[in-house]
Scaffold this motif. Structure first.
Motif: not given
Length: 215
Positions: A135-139
């Protein structure tokens, strides 16, 4: 009488045809009140007994002796087929995997701006764990809070991300909800990845919401 007997024979043949050549689900769409004509339904004496027998026979073949509308029967079947529990189980499984990944890093030191298992801050930690689970999420915590699906505190599920306002207004701290009111996070106070409770005064006062990234 001959015509009445022919009618009964026709109904029974229809029932046999329905059973042999029509799948079970469409067969349930037939209603007994549609098969038995008004003249048959209104006949008394032996006619009433025949109606009961017809209902039992058709109920046997069609899988139901209920005279409710076909729409109600079909909606009941469809309602049972789509089970909320199935969806929740899938979400719970993914959430448990996320928390399991997060727990591998218990004790990893807190490092401001860190993004690796050598040391990380709260959002670097959550981003890394989520990436491990595809899962890709912001920093940053603020960016992570601005995405995902908002979740009420009463509806938190394992794997949801919980957010707090700490050193500046808005979301500035984040962790993973573990269940039972606990969450795991890279804690600047503990100087490492640690577990705390949402019921602790510090976090209760600073809690601002949760987001769900699990689909």
């Amino acid at each position: 009488m001959k015509r009445y007997t022919q009618h009964i024979t026709l109904v029974l043949l229809l029932a046999v045809f329905t059973t042999l050549f029509i799948p079970a689900a469409p067969a349930q769409a037939f209603s007994l009140t549609d098969v038995v004509s008004p003249s048959t339904q209104n006949s008394g004496g032996s006619g009433g007994l025949l109606n009961i027998l017809l209902a039992l026979v058709l109920g046997k073949f069609l899988g139901s002796s209920d005279t409710s509308s076909s729409a109600n029967n079909i909606s009941s079947v469809l309602g049972a087929a789509v089970s909320p529990k199935t969806s929740n189980n899938a979400t719970d499984t993914k959430g448990a995997a996320i928390v399991k990944s997060a727990q591998k890093y218990m004790g990893v030191p807190y490092v401001w701006g860190g993004t690796t298992p050598d040391g990380w801050d709260c959002s670097g930690y959550t981003q890394y764990v989520m990436k491990e689970n595809g899962i890709s999420i912001p920093r940053t915590a603020a960016e992570q809070f601005s995405k995902g699906i908002a979740v009420e505190k009463a509806n938190l599920q394992v794997g949801d991300m919980v957010f707090f306002t700490t050193y500046k207004p808005g979301a500035s701290h984040v962790g993973f909800y573990m269940g039972d009111g606990k969450f795991i996070h890279a804690s600047s106070a503990a100087k490492e990845v640690a577990i705390n409770s949402l019921s602790e005064d510090y976090y209760t006062q600073r809690y601002i919401g949760a987001r769900r990234y699990i689909q």
